[in-house]
Scaffold this motif. Structure first.
Motif, PDB file in Angstrom:
ATOM      1  N   ASP A  32      21.624  10.968 -22.315  1.00 50.42           N
ATOM      2  CA  ASP A  32      21.330  12.366 -23.033  1.00 50.42           C
ATOM      3  C   ASP A  32      22.275  12.405 -24.402  1.00 50.42           C
ATOM      4  O   ASP A  32      23.518  12.394 -24.254  1.00 50.42           O
ATOM      5  CB  ASP A  32      21.766  13.690 -22.081  1.00 50.42           C
ATOM      6  CG  ASP A  32      21.520  14.824 -22.853  1.00 50.42           C
ATOM      7  OD1 ASP A  32      20.320  15.251 -22.556  1.00 50.42           O
ATOM      8  OD2 ASP A  32      22.243  15.319 -23.598  1.00 50.42           O
ATOM      9  N   GLY A  61      17.378  13.155 -21.627  1.00 51.16           N
ATOM     10  CA  GLY A  61      17.435  14.397 -22.068  1.00 51.16           C
ATOM     11  C   GLY A  61      16.574  14.488 -23.447  1.00 51.16           C
ATOM     12  O   GLY A  61      16.823  13.863 -24.248  1.00 51.16           O
ATOM     13  N   THR A 110      17.217  19.327 -20.996  1.00 49.94           N
ATOM     14  CA  THR A 110      18.636  19.020 -20.828  1.00 49.94           C
ATOM     15  C   THR A 110      19.224  20.281 -20.201  1.00 49.94           C
ATOM     16  O   THR A 110      20.275  20.249 -19.669  1.00 49.94           O
ATOM     17  CB  THR A 110      19.198  18.945 -22.627  1.00 49.94           C
ATOM     18  OG1 THR A 110      18.807  17.628 -22.946  1.00 49.94           O
ATOM     19  CG2 THR A 110      20.944  18.672 -22.165  1.00 49.94           C
ATOM     20  N   SER A 119      27.943  20.182 -20.260  1.00 52.41           N
ATOM     21  CA  SER A 119      27.010  19.142 -20.755  1.00 52.41           C
ATOM     22  C   SER A 119      26.193  18.492 -19.607  1.00 52.41           C
ATOM     23  O   SER A 119      26.891  18.519 -18.311  1.00 52.41           O
ATOM     24  CB  SER A 119      27.325  18.023 -21.697  1.00 52.41           C
ATOM     25  OG  SER A 119      28.352  17.295 -20.958  1.00 52.41           O
ATOM     26  N   LEU A 160      20.689  14.849 -14.729  1.00 52.85           N
ATOM     27  CA  LEU A 160      19.439  14.616 -15.414  1.00 52.85           C
ATOM     28  C   LEU A 160      18.677  13.940 -14.579  1.00 52.85           C
ATOM     29  O   LEU A 160      17.506  14.192 -14.436  1.00 52.85           O
ATOM     30  CB  LEU A 160      19.761  13.635 -16.546  1.00 52.85           C
ATOM     31  CG  LEU A 160      20.781  13.943 -17.729  1.00 52.85           C
ATOM     32  CD1 LEU A 160      21.418  12.751 -18.519  1.00 52.85           C
ATOM     33  CD2 LEU A 160      19.559  14.479 -18.573  1.00 52.85           C
TER      34      LEU A 160
END
Length: 226
Positions: free
Chosen positions: A7, A69, A101, A185, A191
């Protein structure tokens, strides 16, 4: 199943090697690398991927799938991750699954809810990330479902309610008067968790479509004249 996750939709350049079981359990992270540098996506992503493979003792040929992502995120950084994932997938002949994301961040928060062994629910969640230009990307979640967004707005145009907590970019999360969950994040496991059902089923991935949510800064001269 061995899954590569990447990502680059946030300032964090994220990559990891994840083992996905067939029993619905949370994906197991075998190796991960995160570099917090919004200007280094192109320089560090591929080396990070190779480091993860080496650390876990696997080769690219052993990958079963790739998860990437697709944003929302700034044009340049987001493109790096998606192009890299697509190139690996094409070279190895493995499917590449795109996930939002913000959904992955929400999945990580949901994982924290149940980290004590209970299927807990800490309440409705707002996820925000930096969209630059004094704007944020945002989405709202109720349990495991996204119920609003993703969109790009100015922070003042978004209310915390009915969300009771917020996660994502720390400076932007702090703008909302609700408790902050420290997930800034997406993790590689987060993910993969979003795409887990499709990966396990061997479903044909949807085409990779980046969630820019607005036009790129650079446009053709003819476009500017128009």
């Amino acid at each position: 199943m061995l899954v590569l996750a990447v990502d680059t939709a946030t300032p964090a350049v994220t990559s990891g090697l994840v083992r996905l079981g067939g029993d619905g359990a949370w994906p197991e992270t075998l190796a991960a690398r995160v570099t917090d540098n919004p200007r280094a996506h192109a320089e560090v992503l591929t080396p990070q991927i190779l480091e993860c493979l080496a650390e876990a003792g696997h080769t690219p040929a052993e990958l079963d799938a790739i998860v990437v992502g697709v944003g929302p995120g700034p044009f340049t950084g987001l493109r790096v991750g998606m192009v890299t994932a697509a190139a690996f997938g094409d070279a190895l002949g493995v499917p590449v699954y795109g996930v939002c994301t913000l959904d992955a961040i929400a999945a990580d928060v949901r994982r924290l809810d149940g980290s004590d062994g209970r299927d807990a629910d800490g309440g409705d969640l707002l996820v925000v990330t930096d969209a630059r230009r004094r704007e944020i990307y945002w989405a709202r979640y109720k349990q495991d479902q996204r119920v609003e967004g993703p969109e790009v707005r100015k922070p003042a145009e978004i209310t915390a309610a009915p969300s009771v907590r917020v996660a994502g970019s720390a400076p932007h999360a702090a703008m909302f008067e609700v408790p902050v969950v420290d997930v800034q994040s997406p993790s590689p496991a987060g993910l993969v968790a979003v795409a887990a059902e499709a990966v396990r089923a061997g479903a044909t991935p949807e085409p990779l479509v980046p969630l820019y949510l607005r036009r790129p800064d650079a446009v053709e001269t003819a476009d500017r004249r128009a």
